[in-house]
Design a protein around this motif. Structure first.
Motif, PDB file in Angstrom:
ATOM      1  N   UNK A  30       0.823  -1.210   0.000  1.00 42.33           N
ATOM      2  CA  UNK A  30       0.000   0.000   0.000  1.00 42.33           C
ATOM      3  C   UNK A  30       0.856   1.259   0.000  1.00 42.33           C
ATOM      4  N   UNK A  33       2.796   1.688  -3.278  1.00 40.68           N
ATOM      5  CA  UNK A  33       1.961   2.164  -4.390  1.00 40.68           C
ATOM      6  C   UNK A  33       1.626   3.642  -4.238  1.00 40.68           C
ATOM      7  N   UNK A  34       1.283   4.034  -3.004  1.00 36.97           N
ATOM      8  CA  UNK A  34       0.906   5.439  -2.773  1.00 36.97           C
ATOM      9  C   UNK A  34       2.096   6.368  -3.023  1.00 36.97           C
ATOM     10  N   UNK A  38       2.191   9.210  -5.961  1.00 39.27           N
ATOM     11  CA  UNK A  38       2.382  10.641  -5.691  1.00 39.27           C
ATOM     12  C   UNK A  38       3.526  11.188  -6.548  1.00 39.27           C
TER      13      UNK A  38
ATOM     14  N   UNK B  14      -5.311  11.464   2.038  1.00 37.58           N
ATOM     15  CA  UNK B  14      -4.312  10.937   1.090  1.00 37.58           C
ATOM     16  C   UNK B  14      -3.812   9.568   1.556  1.00 37.58           C
ATOM     17  N   UNK B  19      -5.617   1.256  -2.630  1.00 40.12           N
ATOM     18  CA  UNK B  19      -4.595   0.732  -3.543  1.00 40.12           C
ATOM     19  C   UNK B  19      -4.990  -0.676  -3.967  1.00 40.12           C
ATOM     20  N   UNK B  20      -4.335  -1.149  -5.023  1.00 42.66           N
ATOM     21  CA  UNK B  20      -4.653  -2.495  -5.522  1.00 42.66           C
ATOM     22  C   UNK B  20      -3.933  -3.554  -4.687  1.00 42.66           C
ATOM     23  N   UNK B  22      -1.685  -6.428  -4.789  1.00 46.60           N
ATOM     24  CA  UNK B  22      -0.743  -6.978  -5.771  1.00 46.60           C
ATOM     25  C   UNK B  22      -0.235  -8.367  -5.387  1.00 46.60           C
TER      26      UNK B  22
END
Lengths: 175, 71
Positions: A30, A33-34, A38, B14, B19-20, B22
């Motif tokens: 998570x 990916x974030x 960004x 934020x 999110x995916x 994976x």
């Protein structure tokens, strides 16, 4: 998972236990990916693909990871940062109008407008300030870990984060 | 870090951006890479005695055809 547990999982993966790597993926996917999204102007689909590549790459390079030099998360984010910046170099410049508003829509309209302004201001930050803000404030890394990723000092990271905050605050007040 | 009533709620939003997952994709990629690729068409060598018998049969067949054509 404690740091000792994490090192044990890493040892198992290096010894050939592919399934053990799942625990590391679950733990870091998570934030990885974030962070990548960004840096890539909130292009989440591309960030997802890059994060997947980064995790596979991390698996293959895991024997190179040295726990005496950094935490695993710092090492992983270093690979992620590098791949995200490579992707950014290959992309055409993004126009401000194309930057999506990514924050989940809040209930009241004034907040929605403020969040949209902040999303755009985040993408307008100078790259070093943006990365510092992303790593420290959004992803919660310590100044030490973030400075290791950015190859600078914790003091410089503090200064970049502080300037980023000022810029973001000013972006709401002026608009 | 000091509480920032303007930025903090946005920062929280934020951090909650979905999110995916994976996990399965990454593990699938790792398993595929670690598994040796099989050739598209498995090549099974013909046992030598069978191959020899096949050649002999073909040879006899040809002789019969030539004999029939001649007479």
């Amino acid at each position: 998972m404690t740091e000792a547990d994490e090192l044990e999982v890493i040892r198992r993966v290096v010894d050939g236990d592919i399934e053990a790597f799942e625990r590391l993926v679950v733990l870091y996917q998570d934030s990885l990916q974030r962070m990548i999204a960004t840096l890539l102007h909130d292009e989440r689909r591309l960030a997802e693909d890059i994060a997947q590549t980064v995790l596979v790459e991390a698996f293959h390079r895991l024997a190179d990871f040295d726990p005496d030099r950094s935490r695993f998360s710092t090492w992983l984010f270093m690979i992620g940062r590098s791949r995200a910046l490579n992707a950014l170099r290959k992309k055409r410049p993004v126009l401000l109008a194309e930057i999506p508003e990514t924050s989940a829509p809040p209930n009241d309209t004034s907040n929605a407008e403020t969040y949209a302004l902040l999303d755009r201001a985040l993408q307008q930050l100078p790259p070093k300030q943006k990365r510092a803000f992303t790593l420290v404030v959004l992803e919660g890394l310590s100044y030490e870990d973030a400075s290791c990723i950015e190859a600078t000092t914790p003091g410089t990271m503090k200064s970049r984060v502080s300037r980023a905050r000022e810029f973001l605050r000013a972006s709401i007040q002026t608009d | 870090m000091n509480h920032d009533p303007i930025l903090d709620p946005w920062i929280q939003q934020r951090r909650e951006i979905p999110t995916a997952d994976l996990t399965s994709k990454v593990l699938k990629a790792l398993h595929e890479e670690s598994t040796p690729k099989l050739p598209l068409r498995p090549v099974t060598p013909i046992p030598r005695p069978l191959a020899a018998a096949g050649c002999l049969a073909a040879g006899i067949g040809k002789v019969i055809l030539i004999y029939q054509a001649a007479f």
